[in-house]
Design a protein around this motif. Structure first.
Motif, PDB file in Angstrom:
ATOM      1  N   ALA A 121      37.412  12.238  13.314  1.00  0.00           N
ATOM      2  CA  ALA A 121      38.836  11.976  13.103  1.00  0.00           C
ATOM      3  C   ALA A 121      39.308  10.779  13.918  1.00  0.00           C
ATOM      4  O   ALA A 121      40.077   9.941  13.418  1.00  0.00           O
ATOM      5  CB  ALA A 121      39.641  13.221  13.454  1.00  0.00           C
ATOM      6  N   GLU A 122      38.862  10.672  15.162  1.00  0.00           N
ATOM      7  CA  GLU A 122      39.257   9.536  15.993  1.00  0.00           C
ATOM      8  C   GLU A 122      38.775   8.220  15.389  1.00  0.00           C
ATOM      9  O   GLU A 122      39.481   7.209  15.415  1.00  0.00           O
ATOM     10  CB  GLU A 122      38.711   9.714  17.407  1.00  0.00           C
ATOM     11  CG  GLU A 122      39.402  10.833  18.181  1.00  0.00           C
ATOM     12  CD  GLU A 122      38.801  11.046  19.546  1.00  0.00           C
ATOM     13  OE1 GLU A 122      37.736  10.436  19.842  1.00  0.00           O
ATOM     14  OE2 GLU A 122      39.380  11.826  20.338  1.00  0.00           O
ATOM     15  N   HIS A 123      37.559   8.239  14.839  1.00  0.00           N
ATOM     16  CA  HIS A 123      37.035   7.041  14.174  1.00  0.00           C
ATOM     17  C   HIS A 123      37.885   6.697  12.952  1.00  0.00           C
ATOM     18  O   HIS A 123      38.256   5.531  12.751  1.00  0.00           O
ATOM     19  CB  HIS A 123      35.583   7.279  13.764  1.00  0.00           C
ATOM     20  CG  HIS A 123      34.977   6.143  13.004  1.00  0.00           C
ATOM     21  ND1 HIS A 123      34.311   5.098  13.612  1.00  0.00           N
ATOM     22  CD2 HIS A 123      34.935   5.892  11.669  1.00  0.00           C
ATOM     23  CE1 HIS A 123      33.894   4.241  12.692  1.00  0.00           C
ATOM     24  NE2 HIS A 123      34.248   4.698  11.504  1.00  0.00           N
ATOM     25  N   ARG A 159      29.623  17.801  19.124  1.00  0.00           N
ATOM     26  CA  ARG A 159      28.901  16.540  18.927  1.00  0.00           C
ATOM     27  C   ARG A 159      29.869  15.378  18.733  1.00  0.00           C
ATOM     28  O   ARG A 159      30.844  15.481  17.985  1.00  0.00           O
ATOM     29  CB  ARG A 159      27.989  16.639  17.693  1.00  0.00           C
ATOM     30  CG  ARG A 159      26.874  17.668  17.823  1.00  0.00           C
ATOM     31  CD  ARG A 159      25.985  17.373  19.007  1.00  0.00           C
ATOM     32  NE  ARG A 159      24.830  18.269  19.077  1.00  0.00           N
ATOM     33  CZ  ARG A 159      24.027  18.354  20.125  1.00  0.00           C
ATOM     34  NH1 ARG A 159      24.245  17.587  21.198  1.00  0.00           N
ATOM     35  NH2 ARG A 159      22.999  19.192  20.119  1.00  0.00           N
ATOM     36  N   ASP A 160      29.578  14.258  19.381  1.00  0.00           N
ATOM     37  CA  ASP A 160      30.352  13.027  19.222  1.00  0.00           C
ATOM     38  C   ASP A 160      29.631  12.092  18.249  1.00  0.00           C
ATOM     39  O   ASP A 160      29.392  10.923  18.551  1.00  0.00           O
ATOM     40  CB  ASP A 160      30.552  12.337  20.570  1.00  0.00           C
ATOM     41  CG  ASP A 160      31.397  13.155  21.518  1.00  0.00           C
ATOM     42  OD1 ASP A 160      32.305  13.859  21.036  1.00  0.00           O
ATOM     43  OD2 ASP A 160      31.141  13.113  22.736  1.00  0.00           O
ATOM     44  N   ILE A 161      29.292  12.618  17.089  1.00  0.00           N
ATOM     45  CA  ILE A 161      28.494  11.888  16.094  1.00  0.00           C
ATOM     46  C   ILE A 161      29.377  11.535  14.904  1.00  0.00           C
ATOM     47  O   ILE A 161      30.154  12.365  14.425  1.00  0.00           O
ATOM     48  CB  ILE A 161      27.306  12.757  15.614  1.00  0.00           C
ATOM     49  CG1 ILE A 161      26.427  13.199  16.792  1.00  0.00           C
ATOM     50  CG2 ILE A 161      26.491  12.017  14.566  1.00  0.00           C
ATOM     51  CD1 ILE A 161      25.687  12.096  17.482  1.00  0.00           C
ATOM     52  N   VAL A 205      27.717   5.873  13.716  1.00  0.00           N
ATOM     53  CA  VAL A 205      28.519   4.708  14.092  1.00  0.00           C
ATOM     54  C   VAL A 205      29.541   5.062  15.171  1.00  0.00           C
ATOM     55  O   VAL A 205      30.551   4.377  15.331  1.00  0.00           O
ATOM     56  CB  VAL A 205      29.221   4.081  12.862  1.00  0.00           C
ATOM     57  CG1 VAL A 205      28.190   3.572  11.873  1.00  0.00           C
ATOM     58  CG2 VAL A 205      30.183   5.054  12.208  1.00  0.00           C
ATOM     59  N   SER A 206      29.278   6.124  15.922  1.00  0.00           N
ATOM     60  CA  SER A 206      30.228   6.540  16.947  1.00  0.00           C
ATOM     61  C   SER A 206      30.463   5.445  17.975  1.00  0.00           C
ATOM     62  O   SER A 206      31.561   5.329  18.531  1.00  0.00           O
ATOM     63  CB  SER A 206      29.744   7.817  17.635  1.00  0.00           C
ATOM     64  OG  SER A 206      28.438   7.651  18.170  1.00  0.00           O
TER      65      SER A 206
END
Length: 230
Positions: free
Chosen positions: A130-132, A212-214, A226-227
């Motif tokens: 969501a942040e991306h 996960r930060d994926i 592409v995190s």
């Protein structure tokens, strides 16, 4: 929201599309990246993976779950976030698809061409994705992959969870509990009659909110994390 894979339009509007298949594809893909996979090649048909491995000998490939969820001969893993923990994918290409989520990725790629950017999201990487997406200019559409052409509660819950974060309106603890119940009530009872791996996949991985930060994004037929570009 597109409530099932079968409802993906023949000519999707330009924008970002998030494929949500909570059990299992959208949870397995982030685990492959968390374990160091270079990329995840999404095959157009199940059975194309051995040819990919022949062309890429270092690759690890995923196939069907096989008898008793132990995989099938000739493949390195199957669509299970817990099973892939024991597979050495670090620095290696991987290849797989799935009946719902994987095929939804392919459907969007073929129908949308360069006008569509495809992401994969679930409860385990919802906030990072969501942040991306909030940093992107294009509109965002959610594809709750569903099953057998019909909507599935767990995929709708996953899509809503990510969407709420995209809109800067994160769900409260009580609302998170409702999303969890949607997933549990949809899958839990069914998985009680299956081997333990299905319950592990559900309770320890699919329901591990924001573990996960994926950010998996499709480029050609390959998903990349592409995190770091966020």
């Amino acid at each position: 929201m597109i409530p099932a894979r079968a409802q993906i339009p023949d000519a999707p509007e330009p924008g970002n599309y998030v494929v949500v298949d909570v059990a299992q594809f959208s949870t397995t893909v982030p685990e492959l990246f968390a374990n160091g996979a270079e990329y995840v090649h999404i095959t157009e048909e199940r059975g194309d993976e051995p040819a990919f491995k022949k062309a890429n000998p270092r690759a690890k490939i995923g196939g069907a779950s096989g008898p008793d969820y132990r995989g099938e001969p000739g493949y390195d893993f199957f669509n299970s976030p817990s099973y892939v923990q024991s597979v050495d994918v670090a620095g290696r290409p991987t290849a797989m698809t799935s009946t719902n989520g994987g095929n939804a990725v392919t459907d969007l790629r073929l129908a949308g061409g360069d006008d569509v950017t495809v992401y994969v999201g679930g409860l385990s990487n919802g906030v990072a994705l969501a942040e991306h997406l909030r940093a992107q200019d294009a509109p965002t559409y959610f594809v709750a992959a569903g099953s057998n052409g019909k909507p599935s509660p767990e995929d709708v819950a996953g899509a809503l969870y990510i969407a709420r974060h995209c809109h800067g309106d994160p769900p409260s603890d009580e609302e998170r509990a409702v999303y969890r119940e949607m997933v549990e009530f949809s899958k839990g009872a069914k998985y009680e009659r299956k081997p333990q791996i299905k319950r592990t996949d559900l309770y320890e991985y699919a329901l591990a909110f924001d573990s996960r930060d994926i950010v998996p994004r499709l480029d050609g037929q390959k998903l990349y994390d592409v995190s770091g570009d966020s």
